[in-house]
Design a protein around this motif. Structure first.
Motif, PDB file in Angstrom:
ATOM      1  N   PHE A  17      17.998  -5.326 -23.896  1.00 15.56           N
ATOM      2  CA  PHE A  17      19.123  -5.956 -23.188  1.00 15.56           C
ATOM      3  C   PHE A  17      18.759  -7.384 -22.792  1.00 15.56           C
ATOM      4  N   ALA A  18      17.523  -7.609 -22.372  1.00 13.04           N
ATOM      5  CA  ALA A  18      17.085  -8.964 -21.990  1.00 13.04           C
ATOM      6  C   ALA A  18      17.058  -9.888 -23.207  1.00 13.04           C
ATOM      7  N   GLU A  19      16.613  -9.377 -24.348  1.00 15.05           N
ATOM      8  CA  GLU A  19      16.498 -10.196 -25.559  1.00 15.05           C
ATOM      9  C   GLU A  19      17.819 -10.378 -26.296  1.00 15.05           C
ATOM     10  N   ARG A  20      18.614  -9.310 -26.387  1.00 14.88           N
ATOM     11  CA  ARG A  20      19.798  -9.315 -27.259  1.00 14.88           C
ATOM     12  C   ARG A  20      21.123  -9.213 -26.533  1.00 14.88           C
ATOM     13  N   GLY A  21      21.085  -8.874 -25.270  1.00 11.55           N
ATOM     14  CA  GLY A  21      22.314  -8.626 -24.535  1.00 11.55           C
ATOM     15  C   GLY A  21      22.804  -7.209 -24.755  1.00 11.55           C
ATOM     16  N   PHE A  22      23.799  -6.829 -23.983  1.00  9.89           N
ATOM     17  CA  PHE A  22      24.339  -5.473 -24.056  1.00  9.89           C
ATOM     18  C   PHE A  22      25.001  -5.225 -25.410  1.00  9.89           C
ATOM     19  N   ALA A  23      25.851  -6.141 -25.843  1.00 12.79           N
ATOM     20  CA  ALA A  23      26.568  -5.962 -27.108  1.00 12.79           C
ATOM     21  C   ALA A  23      25.622  -5.967 -28.304  1.00 12.79           C
ATOM     22  N   GLY A  24      24.539  -6.722 -28.224  1.00  8.94           N
ATOM     23  CA  GLY A  24      23.601  -6.826 -29.336  1.00  8.94           C
ATOM     24  C   GLY A  24      22.583  -5.702 -29.405  1.00  8.94           C
ATOM     25  N   THR A  25      22.639  -4.804 -28.456  1.00 12.09           N
ATOM     26  CA  THR A  25      21.719  -3.660 -28.417  1.00 12.09           C
ATOM     27  C   THR A  25      22.507  -2.403 -28.759  1.00 12.09           C
ATOM     28  N   THR A  26      21.960  -1.598 -29.635  1.00 14.31           N
ATOM     29  CA  THR A  26      22.618  -0.338 -29.996  1.00 14.31           C
ATOM     30  C   THR A  26      21.771   0.834 -29.527  1.00 14.31           C
ATOM     31  N   ILE A  27      22.414   1.965 -29.398  1.00 18.81           N
ATOM     32  CA  ILE A  27      21.664   3.178 -29.067  1.00 18.81           C
ATOM     33  C   ILE A  27      20.637   3.451 -30.159  1.00 18.81           C
ATOM     34  N   SER A  28      21.014   3.226 -31.409  1.00 20.69           N
ATOM     35  CA  SER A  28      20.074   3.449 -32.520  1.00 20.69           C
ATOM     36  C   SER A  28      18.865   2.533 -32.419  1.00 20.69           C
ATOM     37  N   ASP A  87       6.825 -16.400  -4.137  1.00 17.66           N
ATOM     38  CA  ASP A  87       8.215 -16.300  -4.582  1.00 17.66           C
ATOM     39  C   ASP A  87       8.339 -16.608  -6.071  1.00 17.66           C
ATOM     40  N   LEU A  88       7.623 -17.616  -6.545  1.00 17.11           N
ATOM     41  CA  LEU A  88       7.661 -17.946  -7.979  1.00 17.11           C
ATOM     42  C   LEU A  88       7.093 -16.806  -8.811  1.00 17.11           C
ATOM     43  N   GLU A  89       6.025 -16.206  -8.342  1.00 18.54           N
ATOM     44  CA  GLU A  89       5.437 -15.071  -9.062  1.00 18.54           C
ATOM     45  C   GLU A  89       6.422 -13.900  -9.079  1.00 18.54           C
ATOM     46  N   PHE A  90       7.095 -13.690  -7.970  1.00 15.61           N
ATOM     47  CA  PHE A  90       8.100 -12.638  -7.884  1.00 15.61           C
ATOM     48  C   PHE A  90       9.195 -12.866  -8.919  1.00 15.61           C
ATOM     49  N   LEU A  91       9.633 -14.114  -9.082  1.00 21.93           N
ATOM     50  CA  LEU A  91      10.664 -14.417 -10.077  1.00 21.93           C
ATOM     51  C   LEU A  91      10.184 -14.088 -11.487  1.00 21.93           C
ATOM     52  N   ARG A  92       8.904 -14.248 -11.757  1.00 16.32           N
ATOM     53  CA  ARG A  92       8.378 -13.870 -13.073  1.00 16.32           C
ATOM     54  C   ARG A  92       8.521 -12.366 -13.298  1.00 16.32           C
ATOM     55  N   GLU A  93       8.351 -11.594 -12.225  1.00 16.07           N
ATOM     56  CA  GLU A  93       8.525 -10.145 -12.323  1.00 16.07           C
ATOM     57  C   GLU A  93       9.986  -9.773 -12.592  1.00 16.07           C
ATOM     58  N   VAL A  94      10.905 -10.587 -12.106  1.00 15.28           N
ATOM     59  CA  VAL A  94      12.330 -10.319 -12.207  1.00 15.28           C
ATOM     60  C   VAL A  94      12.932 -10.878 -13.496  1.00 15.28           C
ATOM     61  N   ARG A  95      12.157 -11.602 -14.262  1.00 12.64           N
ATOM     62  CA  ARG A  95      12.700 -12.333 -15.410  1.00 12.64           C
ATOM     63  C   ARG A  95      13.581 -11.501 -16.340  1.00 12.64           C
ATOM     64  N   PRO A  96      13.169 -10.295 -16.769  1.00 16.28           N
ATOM     65  CA  PRO A  96      14.074  -9.544 -17.659  1.00 16.28           C
ATOM     66  C   PRO A  96      15.424  -9.247 -17.007  1.00 16.28           C
ATOM     67  N   LEU A  97      15.405  -8.964 -15.725  1.00 19.11           N
ATOM     68  CA  LEU A  97      16.658  -8.705 -15.013  1.00 19.11           C
ATOM     69  C   LEU A  97      17.508  -9.973 -14.943  1.00 19.11           C
ATOM     70  N   ILE A  98      16.870 -11.112 -14.714  1.00 18.97           N
ATOM     71  CA  ILE A  98      17.587 -12.395 -14.697  1.00 18.97           C
ATOM     72  C   ILE A  98      18.219 -12.659 -16.063  1.00 18.97           C
ATOM     73  N   GLU A  99      17.478 -12.388 -17.128  1.00 15.40           N
ATOM     74  CA  GLU A  99      18.003 -12.614 -18.477  1.00 15.40           C
ATOM     75  C   GLU A  99      19.231 -11.741 -18.745  1.00 15.40           C
ATOM     76  N   ILE A 100      19.176 -10.503 -18.296  1.00 14.84           N
ATOM     77  CA  ILE A 100      20.329  -9.618 -18.472  1.00 14.84           C
ATOM     78  C   ILE A 100      21.524 -10.165 -17.694  1.00 14.84           C
ATOM     79  N   LEU A 101      21.299 -10.596 -16.464  1.00 10.92           N
ATOM     80  CA  LEU A 101      22.400 -11.115 -15.650  1.00 10.92           C
ATOM     81  C   LEU A 101      23.013 -12.368 -16.254  1.00 10.92           C
ATOM     82  N   ILE A 102      22.175 -13.246 -16.788  1.00  7.93           N
ATOM     83  CA  ILE A 102      22.688 -14.467 -17.407  1.00  7.93           C
ATOM     84  C   ILE A 102      23.592 -14.108 -18.588  1.00  7.93           C
ATOM     85  N   ARG A 103      23.161 -13.142 -19.381  1.00  7.22           N
ATOM     86  CA  ARG A 103      23.942 -12.744 -20.557  1.00  7.22           C
ATOM     87  C   ARG A 103      25.218 -11.989 -20.191  1.00  7.22           C
ATOM     88  N   GLU A 104      25.155 -11.135 -19.176  1.00  6.91           N
ATOM     89  CA  GLU A 104      26.231 -10.181 -18.922  1.00  6.91           C
ATOM     90  C   GLU A 104      27.094 -10.503 -17.702  1.00  6.91           C
TER      91      GLU A 104
END
Length: 184
Positions: A17-28, A87-104
């Motif tokens: 989801f972080a790399e491809r977004g929701f639409a670009g990810t399939t169950i398969s 705080d900056l280190e914390f943001l690195r931990e959150v990065r995949p979630l941030i990427e999903i939010l940006i996309r979705e």
């Protein structure tokens, strides 16, 4: 084994989801990434839908992040620059979630709302209690600190280099100095 497979599905779904977004990810593609046989119902034994796994991933990540960084307690003995570096280190931990939010964010406002409640609104309350100096308006200081830190993080991540050649240590030191100045 079932709990382990569920966790592996969630890990793979987060990555995709972080790399491809929701639409670009399939169950398969999630099944393939986990090593499950495609189309056998393995995924559906753990989640009824792709949307359900996305919601579960977001909630799991929020719970994990609360463990990494519980509500921020005021810590006047620790230099503000050190707290900003954390705080900056914390943001690195959150990065995949941030990427999903940006996309979705447009298609799934409920996700944005949920993450905002936990990370932004809750974070501002903790940051405001942590700031004892500055403009005399701790809530505004906290908003400036949050926006500046997230902006620094996103700029460095997006461009792959420190903004203006200013490394994280220098950034946090100067921001702490700006927020700590007596502004009579």
């Amino acid at each position: 084994m079932s709990g382990e497979t569920r966790a592996r599905i969630m890990d793979e779904a987060l990555r995709q989801f972080a790399e491809r977004g929701f639409a670009g990810t399939t169950i398969s593609s999630i099944e393939r990434g986990v090593g499950l046989a495609e189309g056998t119902g393995s995924f559906h034994r753990h989640f009824p839908s792709k949307r359900a796994v996305l919601d579960a991933v977001v909630e799991r990540e929020l719970a994990r992040l609360r463990e990494i960084r519980p509500e921020r307690e005021p810590d006047p003995g620790r230099p503000l620059a050190d707290r900003l570096a954390a705080d900056l280190e914390f943001l690195r931990e959150v990065r995949p979630l941030i990427e999903i939010l940006i996309r979705e964010r447009g298609a799934m406002p409920h996700l944005v709302r949920r993450v905002r409640e936990v990370l932004v609104d809750g974070g501002l309350t903790g940051i405001a209690g942590d700031l004892g100096t500055g403009s005399g308006d701790p809530a505004a200081d906290a908003a400036v600190l949050l926006c500046a830190t997230v902006g620094y993080f996103l700029t460095s991540e997006f461009f792959g280099a420190d903004p203006g050649g200013v490394d994280a240590g220098r950034y946090t030191r100067v921001l702490a100095e700006l927020l700590s100045r007596d502004r009579r």
